[in-house]
Design an enzyme around this catalytic site. Sequence first.
Site, short mmCIF file in Angstrom:
data_model
loop_
_atom_site.label_atom_id
_atom_site.label_comp_id
_atom_site.label_asym_id
_atom_site.label_seq_id
_atom_site.Cartn_x
_atom_site.Cartn_y
_atom_site.Cartn_z
N GLY A 194 3.61 -2.63 -8.04
CA GLY A 194 4.93 -2.10 -7.70
C GLY A 194 5.74 -3.07 -6.87
O GLY A 194 5.20 -3.92 -6.16
N ARG A 248 1.53 -4.02 -14.34
CA ARG A 248 0.32 -3.43 -13.76
C ARG A 248 -0.94 -3.73 -14.57
O ARG A 248 -1.97 -3.08 -14.39
CB ARG A 248 0.51 -1.93 -13.59
CG ARG A 248 1.58 -1.58 -12.55
CD ARG A 248 1.63 -0.10 -12.25
NE ARG A 248 2.65 0.23 -11.28
CZ ARG A 248 2.50 0.20 -9.96
NH1 ARG A 248 1.34 -0.19 -9.46
NH2 ARG A 248 3.48 0.53 -9.15
N ASP A 280 -5.46 -3.91 -5.30
CA ASP A 280 -6.06 -4.09 -6.62
C ASP A 280 -5.75 -5.47 -7.18
O ASP A 280 -6.63 -6.14 -7.74
CB ASP A 280 -5.56 -3.01 -7.59
CG ASP A 280 -6.27 -1.68 -7.40
OD1 ASP A 280 -7.39 -1.68 -6.84
OD2 ASP A 280 -5.72 -0.65 -7.80
N LYS A 306 0.98 -7.84 -0.58
CA LYS A 306 2.18 -7.06 -0.83
C LYS A 306 1.85 -5.58 -0.98
O LYS A 306 0.92 -5.23 -1.69
CB LYS A 306 2.85 -7.55 -2.12
CG LYS A 306 4.01 -6.71 -2.61
CD LYS A 306 3.89 -6.31 -4.07
CE LYS A 306 2.77 -5.33 -4.32
NZ LYS A 306 2.75 -4.77 -5.68
N THR A 307 2.54 -4.72 -0.29
CA THR A 307 2.61 -3.29 -0.59
C THR A 307 3.43 -2.61 0.49
O THR A 307 3.16 -2.79 1.68
CB THR A 307 1.23 -2.59 -0.69
OG1 THR A 307 1.42 -1.17 -0.72
CG2 THR A 307 0.33 -2.91 0.48
N ASP A 324 3.34 0.37 1.15
CA ASP A 324 2.53 1.45 1.75
C ASP A 324 1.90 1.05 3.07
O ASP A 324 1.50 1.91 3.86
CB ASP A 324 1.42 1.89 0.79
CG ASP A 324 1.97 2.57 -0.46
OD1 ASP A 324 3.20 2.73 -0.55
OD2 ASP A 324 1.17 2.91 -1.34
#
Length: 552
Positions: free
Chosen positions: A81, A145, A176, A202-203, A205
């Site tokens: 994402g 993805r 992941d 990266k994220t 979240d």
Amino acid sequence: MEKSALQIARYGYSPKLPEILRGNIDGIVAEKGKATRAKADEDDLKKLFPNTYGLPEVTFKKGKNADVGRKVNIGVILSGGQAPGGHNVICGLYDAMKKANSQNTLYGFLGGPSGILEDRYVVLDDKIIDEYRNTGGFDMIQSGRTKLETEQQFAVCTEVCHRHDIGAVVIIGGDDSNTNAAVLAEYFKAKGEDICVVGCPKTIDGDLKNESIEASFGFDTACKTYSELIGNIERDANSARKYWHFIRLMGRSASHIALECAIQCQPNVCIIGEEIEAENRSVDDITRYIADVIAKRASEGNNFGVCLVPEGLIEFIPSIKVLISEINDLIASNEAEFNALATTASKIAYIESMLTSSSKKVFNSLPESIEAQLLLDRDPHGNVQVSLIETEKLLVETVKKRLAQMKKAGKYNGKFGTQTHFFGYEGRCAFPSNFDADYCYSLGFNAFMLLSAGFSGYLSSITNLSKSADKWEAGGIPITMMMNMEQRHGEKKPVIKKAYVELDGKPFRYFVSKREEWAKETCFTYPGAIQYFGPSEVCDGTTRTLQLEHES
């Protein structure tokens, strides 16, 4: 194509680098530290990564580096994402490699990992790079993805790298994606291939972090973007004084975003999933807590407020977590029969008939709309897609019923008007904050320094982030030290361990010390839009979470 004034202005922003990465690129050398080890499942990881497990930590220092100028072609992949700042990672990587040797070539593989598998790419040059400096999104080369996890895929990656004389691959992604980077690095080593693999964390979240990865990029910008929206809603709530706003915030597996936004905006209620799980609370427990806050505020004439809910909350509620696990297993083992059912009602009845009695009771306690959402298509790991479950609407319904009961008992005499919101995509491609623009550029520049020194299976690491950028420290950590073994599709697989909100950590403890006051009083704060120009304390500051974590 016409550009906005802000877009044009951001092109001219010069990201700040750590002091060590400034100046002549041949004056930076790598220094190896102590060997590393994983915190769990060490024996399994040693067997799976015999060539890349236990590698040393790396830091950079001043010194003579004659090898940095050797010619190298590099491939870069955006994976998973979107997160604000991804373009600047690529820009930092590009500038560093061109600074080292103008003949170096950067291949941008298109559409994520599938780009390298299908040999779809664009050769990145000054014109392309300059169009994307300090901008949001991943549209320079797009993301995807696809997982890189099979021997056949790795063989294709090797062939593509050979075709273009690529000596290094940079994978920009989350847990992941960087797990895949570690497995690919191990494959190259095992096959004797001289191709390095370096990852960048990266994220939005915020769940890819540890002692050496203090923050994942994009988290700062996303939280500031959501906090602006929450602050706007708080101002509206305090003006109209007639609605309770239930706001679900992105964050599939951890509540970092909800916690950070709560600290920034001081809402009346914020639910933290990790606390719910630790204290074994049910939907009814959460409902009672929220209803009590609403009733107390109503008793003082305040029939309005704001409640923040993390996206992944439903999986933190122990009874629902068990229910979801049962549903996942039932759908996986009866996939053809389940998919053949034509209606939602028939699917609900089919699953209900096979649930254990305790899970059936929990399932039946949920609104039919939530029952249906629990049966929607699974993600690539076979898990429920929590972003499709409208937990904020579930809580509105259960709180409404609870308040009706309290009204009958004479314990509540207010009005309960509601508005629901989900903030997700709004934060993923925003113009990066100055912090993320600087951090991401540094990560990319640093990634080149790692791979130019021959390090593979590493994550680019920039630390000391609560200080000004010149005091940031640059280095790298082996990805294997962040891993453990987890059950995926019925078998144990190596994955980067997710970082959850620490209930004994300073950010959560600060929140706990304030939430009773925020619940009762209207303590809203209004962060406003991200500021790009002006005093450093306004424009360059990082998240409150990071500031609290590094408070002395």
